[in-house]
Design a protein around this motif. Structure first.
Motif, mmCIF file in Angstrom:
data_model
loop_
_atom_site.group_PDB
_atom_site.id
_atom_site.type_symbol
_atom_site.label_atom_id
_atom_site.label_comp_id
_atom_site.label_asym_id
_atom_site.label_seq_id
_atom_site.Cartn_x
_atom_site.Cartn_y
_atom_site.Cartn_z
ATOM 1 N N THR A 116 0.842 -1.209 0.000
ATOM 2 C CA THR A 116 0.000 0.000 0.000
ATOM 3 C C THR A 116 0.866 1.244 0.000
ATOM 4 O OG1 THR A 116 -1.685 -1.232 1.234
ATOM 5 C CG2 THR A 116 -1.877 1.167 1.206
ATOM 6 N N ALA A 120 0.901 4.360 -2.656
ATOM 7 C CA ALA A 120 0.713 5.751 -2.215
ATOM 8 C C ALA A 120 1.886 6.614 -2.667
ATOM 9 C CB ALA A 120 0.554 5.802 -0.696
ATOM 10 N N SER A 123 1.366 7.466 -6.268
ATOM 11 C CA SER A 123 0.358 8.536 -6.416
ATOM 12 C C SER A 123 0.956 9.880 -6.064
ATOM 13 C CB SER A 123 -0.843 8.223 -5.518
ATOM 14 O OG SER A 123 -1.469 6.988 -5.879
ATOM 15 N N GLN A 124 1.827 9.923 -5.079
ATOM 16 C CA GLN A 124 2.475 11.177 -4.697
ATOM 17 C C GLN A 124 3.382 11.688 -5.818
ATOM 18 O OE1 GLN A 124 4.704 11.001 -1.055
ATOM 19 N NE2 GLN A 124 5.669 12.991 -1.390
ATOM 20 N N ASP A 154 -4.259 17.897 -4.404
ATOM 21 C CA ASP A 154 -4.043 16.461 -4.653
ATOM 22 C C ASP A 154 -2.681 16.013 -4.165
ATOM 23 O OD1 ASP A 154 -6.536 16.377 -5.775
ATOM 24 O OD2 ASP A 154 -5.808 16.568 -7.853
ATOM 25 N N VAL A 157 -2.763 15.687 -0.335
ATOM 26 C CA VAL A 157 -3.464 14.453 0.071
ATOM 27 C C VAL A 157 -2.575 13.240 -0.136
ATOM 28 C CG1 VAL A 157 -5.415 12.947 -0.476
ATOM 29 C CG2 VAL A 157 -5.754 15.423 -0.330
ATOM 30 N N ALA A 158 -1.841 13.210 -1.236
ATOM 31 C CA ALA A 158 -0.951 12.081 -1.515
ATOM 32 C C ALA A 158 0.151 11.978 -0.468
ATOM 33 C CB ALA A 158 -0.360 12.226 -2.905
ATOM 34 N N SER A 160 -0.028 13.110 2.593
ATOM 35 C CA SER A 160 -0.657 12.682 3.842
ATOM 36 C C SER A 160 -0.893 11.181 3.862
ATOM 37 C CB SER A 160 -1.972 13.438 4.047
ATOM 38 O OG SER A 160 -2.628 13.014 5.220
ATOM 39 N N ASN A 161 -1.328 10.613 2.757
ATOM 40 C CA ASN A 161 -1.545 9.161 2.687
ATOM 41 C C ASN A 161 -0.238 8.392 2.887
ATOM 42 O OD1 ASN A 161 -4.296 9.474 2.241
ATOM 43 N ND2 ASN A 161 -4.090 9.449 -0.010
ATOM 44 N N GLN A 164 0.645 8.502 6.603
ATOM 45 C CA GLN A 164 -0.212 7.629 7.375
ATOM 46 C C GLN A 164 0.175 6.165 7.207
ATOM 47 O OE1 GLN A 164 -4.340 8.072 6.430
ATOM 48 N NE2 GLN A 164 -5.028 6.602 7.992
ATOM 49 N N ILE A 165 0.476 5.776 5.990
ATOM 50 C CA ILE A 165 0.829 4.378 5.738
ATOM 51 C C ILE A 165 2.190 4.050 6.357
ATOM 52 C CG2 ILE A 165 1.335 2.703 3.925
ATOM 53 C CD1 ILE A 165 -0.715 4.183 2.176
#
Length: 428
Positions: A116, A120, A123-124, A154, A157-158, A160-161, A164-165
């Motif tokens: 995951t 992520a 995506s970043q 965007d 958010v990337a 931040s994800n 978090q992961i």
């Protein structure tokens, strides 16, 4: 004729000698009976001699022998025990591995989180390149500023994800390290609660796997004393105690602390007392029951009354009981008469029962010795020349099981005090 005279002479002698013989034998029997009665009366009471010496007042209590420092080792993760590296009574060092839990589930979670995380991070990177490209287009005027703001959002958010992961990954890696249980201190294993193949669940509370004592060379005794004795117990006071495993040996210790937090059980207030003791030869084991004795007070070279003499109570006298019954009957009769008199004489009539009650109390005599009366005041009994009990009021000080200190009273060293009535049927 001579025969008739002989018969009359025999009858005369028999008439005189037989009563005289009966009288002499009766007198001898009565004298023997009186002698036995006097001897029985003289041997009726058992006495003990008052002497001078030391009186040591002790406070006794039961306690439990425990190590001074005990650490409970648990686990923060759930799993099945796969390897066990230590057992009861084994010495361990800080950082030493005690057991391992099955890490398969945690490793699978780590692999999933890493996948995951890679998604992520991709995506970043896409959000970063899109924002960089649109910044050039905004400068050339091909797209509006609103599109650039959306691209910036965007990217945030990337990022931040990804953060978090990464936090989830760090947590699972920490949990993976928790599958290896290590000793937090140097010590000895005194309890082990798990075996290989057992599943440990840590969902709601931390289960205890081991109990490790830091050292068994110094032990402590946890005991409780009543609130009436807590005023005489101080820190640093010497203590003696015994354990059932070594009944012929007496151990010594020192009071370390009297805890202020009281325990109330069914209205009885007690305080926890901690006693320190050495255990260099490892004779004392955790969990042993100790019979603890504190020296609360000591008096040297004082007159000592046998404690049994203060507990002695004279037997009930039948005549005394009859007087009590007669007094109660008279009191009841006076109360009955007072109900039938006019109200004008009511005051005079009511005085009779009160007097009767007072007389009954006087006939009953003073309270029995021993536990009655105020603390430090009691009654002991001597035997006079007529073998009768003579009560003596005394004031006492500290006491032990055998002796009690005499503070004041008409008792001196060498006196014989009664401790038991051998003819008291109520004691048999």
């Amino acid at each position: 004729m001579n025969f008739i005279k002989s018969v009359f002479r025999f009858l005369f002698r028999a008439k005189v000698l037989v009563p005289l013989t009966i009288l002499v034998l009766g007198g001898l029997g009565y004298m023997q009976f009186q002698k036995k009665a006097e001897e029985s009366k003289a041997d009726r009471y058992r006495t003990v001699t008052v002497d001078k010496g030391a009186v040591v007042q002790r406070i006794t209590a039961n306690g439990t022998v425990n190590p001074v420092t005990v650490v409970s080792v648990g686990t923060q993760v759930s799993g099945t025990v796969t390897k066990l590296y230590t057992d009861f009574n084994q010495q361990v060092k800080a950082g030493q591995i005690l057991l391992e839990l099955d890490p398969a589930l945690i490793k699978a979670n780590i692999a999933q989180i890493e996948a995951t995380l890679r998604s992520a991070e991709a995506s970043q990177r896409l959000a970063e390149s899109t924002l960089k490209r649109n910044q050039e287009l905004v400068r050339k005027g091909f797209i509006s500023d609103a599109t650039l703001e959306q691209n910036t959002r965007d990217l945030d958010v990337a990022k931040s994800n990804v953060s978090q992961i990464k936090s989830q990954l760090d947590r699972e890696r920490t949990n993976l390290s928790y599958t290896v249980i290590r000793s937090p201190i140097n010590g000895i294993v005194i309890d082990r609660k798990i075996d290989v193949g057992q599943t440990v669940a840590a969902s709601f509370s931390t289960p205890t796997l081991f109990q490790i004592a830091q050292s068994l060379e110094a032990m402590q005794i946890d005991t409780s004393i009543a609130e009436a004795d807590v005023g005489t117990v101080k820190s640093g006071m010497p203590v003696k105690f015994t354990v059932d495993a070594y009944p012929d040996r007496e151990f010594v210790g020192t009071i370390r602390l009297v805890r202020l937090n009281a325990t109330i059980n069914q209205g009885v207030v007690t305080y926890n007392v901690i006693v320190d003791t050495t255990n260099e030869n490892q004779m004392l084991k955790p969990g042993m029951t100790a019979q603890v004795s504190f020296v609360a007070a000591q008096r040297d070279d004082v007159i000592r009354i046998p404690t049994a003499a203060l507990r002695f109570k004279p037997p009930k006298d039948d005549k005394e009981d009859k007087k009590k019954k007669d007094a109660k009957a008279a009191e009841k009769k006076s109360e009955t008469k007072s109900d039938t008199k006019p109200e004008a004489a009511d005051g005079a009539a009511k005085g009779t029962p009160k007097t009767g009650g007072s007389e009954a109390r006087q006939l009953a005599g003073p309270p029995a010795s021993g536990g009655s009366g105020r603390r430090g005041v009691g009654t002991v009994y001597k035997v006079n020349e007529k073998n009768e009990l003579v009560p003596i009021q005394v004031r006492t000080g500290i006491a032990s099981n055998q002796h009690t200190e005499l503070v004041s009273g008409e008792v001196k060293a060498g006196d014989e005090l009664v401790i038991r009535d051998l003819q008291d049927k109520s004691k048999k």
